[in-house]
Design an enzyme around this catalytic site. Structure first.
Site, PDB file in Angstrom:
ATOM      1  N   ARG A 110       0.982  -1.231   0.008  1.00 55.56           N
ATOM      2  CA  ARG A 110       0.078  -0.170   0.028  1.00 55.56           C
ATOM      3  C   ARG A 110       0.994   1.035  -0.027  1.00 55.56           C
ATOM      4  O   ARG A 110       0.503   2.411  -0.495  1.00 55.56           O
ATOM      5  CB  ARG A 110      -1.042   0.098   1.192  1.00 55.56           C
ATOM      6  CG  ARG A 110      -2.173  -1.016   1.031  1.00 55.56           C
ATOM      7  CD  ARG A 110      -3.200  -0.923   1.872  1.00 55.56           C
ATOM      8  NE  ARG A 110      -4.327  -1.521   1.745  1.00 55.56           N
ATOM      9  CZ  ARG A 110      -5.213  -2.065   2.647  1.00 55.56           C
ATOM     10  NH1 ARG A 110      -5.118  -1.905   3.911  1.00 55.56           N
ATOM     11  NH2 ARG A 110      -6.368  -2.579   2.165  1.00 55.56           N
ATOM     12  N   GLY A 114     -13.997  -3.481   0.745  1.00 54.54           N
ATOM     13  CA  GLY A 114     -15.478  -2.899   0.762  1.00 54.54           C
ATOM     14  C   GLY A 114     -15.859  -1.924  -0.138  1.00 54.54           C
ATOM     15  O   GLY A 114     -17.060  -1.815  -0.931  1.00 54.54           O
ATOM     16  N   GLY A 145     -12.737  -8.621  -1.256  1.00 59.22           N
ATOM     17  CA  GLY A 145     -12.637  -9.770  -0.609  1.00 59.22           C
ATOM     18  C   GLY A 145     -11.309 -10.787  -0.787  1.00 59.22           C
ATOM     19  O   GLY A 145     -10.164 -10.304  -1.158  1.00 59.22           O
ATOM     20  N   LYS A 201     -21.508 -17.126   0.242  1.00 56.22           N
ATOM     21  CA  LYS A 201     -22.716 -17.045   0.482  1.00 56.22           C
ATOM     22  C   LYS A 201     -23.464 -15.717  -0.648  1.00 56.22           C
ATOM     23  O   LYS A 201     -23.021 -14.666  -0.918  1.00 56.22           O
ATOM     24  CB  LYS A 201     -23.152 -16.537   1.833  1.00 56.22           C
ATOM     25  CG  LYS A 201     -22.780 -17.523   2.745  1.00 56.22           C
ATOM     26  CD  LYS A 201     -22.841 -17.152   4.225  1.00 56.22           C
ATOM     27  CE  LYS A 201     -22.932 -18.239   5.212  1.00 56.22           C
ATOM     28  NZ  LYS A 201     -23.190 -17.732   6.583  1.00 56.22           N
TER      29      LYS A 201
END
Ligand code: AMP
Length: 394
Positions: free
Chosen positions: A36, A375, A352, A195
């Site tokens: 980063r 996110g 993710g 999911k």
């Protein structure tokens, strides 16, 4: 969306508030992965080259408005100096009570202490945003990964001064625009992961925008079950059968083809090297779990990719952390990488576990763009406005 970049700005002699994401992993105060930090170097250098003086604003962890010493950005200072190859001064407090030191006055770059030590940051408090604005002349946001949060240093301050995108933000927005804004068609989305429940908004947005939606991973089981197939002991959200059928209905109405696996890899145990077999999706034994897509499914995905011009990918096609259940993810990723390299496909991926899955497949380098924003990338795939991005709108 139209936004200014470093190229559009006159920065000579200006203090540039530069919001960055240098929330790097630490081990006993040492940076263990500097990716980063490396990624902000182009913005810092370009601002310096235009005569600007970068004042870095960043967060680390979740101190929730209090000073928490092991979340101090002082810990990244040495790595930051090394990667930038410039002098960097550290400013611990924002109260301005103490006169700036010689080091602070002469440094090329200034780094402010963890902005989340201030309660006003996450509350997007207007007085706090004013205080931040007082520290610079213009605002540059290079932290796409924090852009889904309306905080003082990502959103509030952008309304108080001329605001523009840094190089990383610019690259991210251009890649996202190419993938879902005004993409070359046909567009295929690959969505995998555990999911359906965590990706409902995302699926709802995608079926209206893409030509083919490949569903994989545990979430494919929910769709198979919703169509009346037995899925044995597989991870499956049976209670979402109706929702899954709704999504299929919406896709049909929008002309989006849903691609579900026609064959699957099943096993009785969820562990590395577990004995597994390939069966038709309709034939999952009652005591087995579906842990990956099968070879026919992979061939079908390959054919869809071959006919596509644009790919957007989030989530693995199987339980990729545990071999051999990484095969479908690896094969599909390798093929997408090959098509990208040959110039046939624009491929964008993120969110993710996706980066880890594509790295594991050895395919990440060939993709057109890999977003490391978790996110923020997902919210963008969901079609949501990101406050930090919207605030840069020209
Ligand atoms: P997500 O965070 O939603 O992208 O989900 C990623 C996780 O889904 C990974 O840890 C995978 O191991 C898991 N996963 C993918 N496919 C399956 C599957 N068929 N059964 C169980 N877990 C799976």
């Amino acid at each position: 969306m139209q936004f200014n970049t470093i190229d559009d700005m006159d920065l000579e002699g200006k203090r540039v508030l530069l919001r960055v994401d240098i929330n790097v992993p630490l081990d006993h105060g040492r940076v263990t992965d500097a990716t980063r930090i490396e990624r902000i170097v182009p913005s810092v250098h370009d601002i310096l080259a235009k005569g600007g003086r970068p004042v870095l604003i960043a967060h680390m962890g979740r101190p929730k408005g209090r000073t928490v010493l092991d979340m101090s950005l002082r810990q990244v200072l040495a790595t930051l100096r090394e990667k930038l190859g410039r002098s960097v001064a550290f400013i611990e407090t924002l109260d301005g009570a103490e006169a700036p030191t010689e080091e602070q006055l002469s440094a090329d770059v200034i780094l402010l202490e963890n902005i989340r030590f201030h309660p006003g940051e996450e509350k997007n408090d207007s007085e706090f945003a004013q205080r931040l604005a007082g520290l610079g002349d213009v605002f540059c946001n290079d932290a796409f990964s924090a852009a889904h949060r309306a905080h003082a240093s990502t959103e509030g301050v952008a309304h108080l001064m001329p605001a523009f995108a840094g190089r990383l933000m610019q690259a991210e927005l251009e890649a996202l625009e190419a993938a879902l804004g005004h993409p070359q068609r046909p567009v295929v989305a690959v969505v995998g992961g555990a999911k359906v429940s965590s990706k409902l908004d995302l699926l709802g947005n995608l079926v209206a925008k893409v030509d083919h939606l490949v569903i994989g991973g545990g979430m494919a089981n929910t769709f198979l079950a919703a169509q009346g197939l037995a899925v044995g002991k597989s991870l499956c959200e049976h209670e979402l059968a109706e929702t899954a059928r709704d999504i299929i209905g919406k896709a049909g109405a929008a002309g989006c083809e849903i691609v579900l696996p026609e064959d699957v890899v099943v096993a009785r145990e969820f562990k590395a090297g577990a004995q597994s077999e390939i069966v038709a999706a309709a034939d999952c034994p009652s005591d087995a779990m579906i842990l990956d897509a099968g070879p026919k499914a992979v061939a079908r995905i390959g054919a869809v990719l071959e006919g596509a011009k644009t790919l957007i990918w989030n989530g693995p096609l199987g339980a990729f952390e545990i071999p051999p259940f990484d095969r479908a993810t690896n094969a599909a990723a390798a093929y997408a990488a090959e098509l990208t390299l040959a110039g046939h496909l624009t491929s964008v991926a993120g969110g993710g576990d996706t980066v880890a899955a594509l790295n594991g497949a050895g395919a990440a380098d060939e993709f057109t763009y890999i977003s490391t924003a978790g996110g923020a990338f997902l919210e963008w795939m969901e079609g949501k406005d990101l406050p930090g991005v919207a605030a840069l709108s020209r």
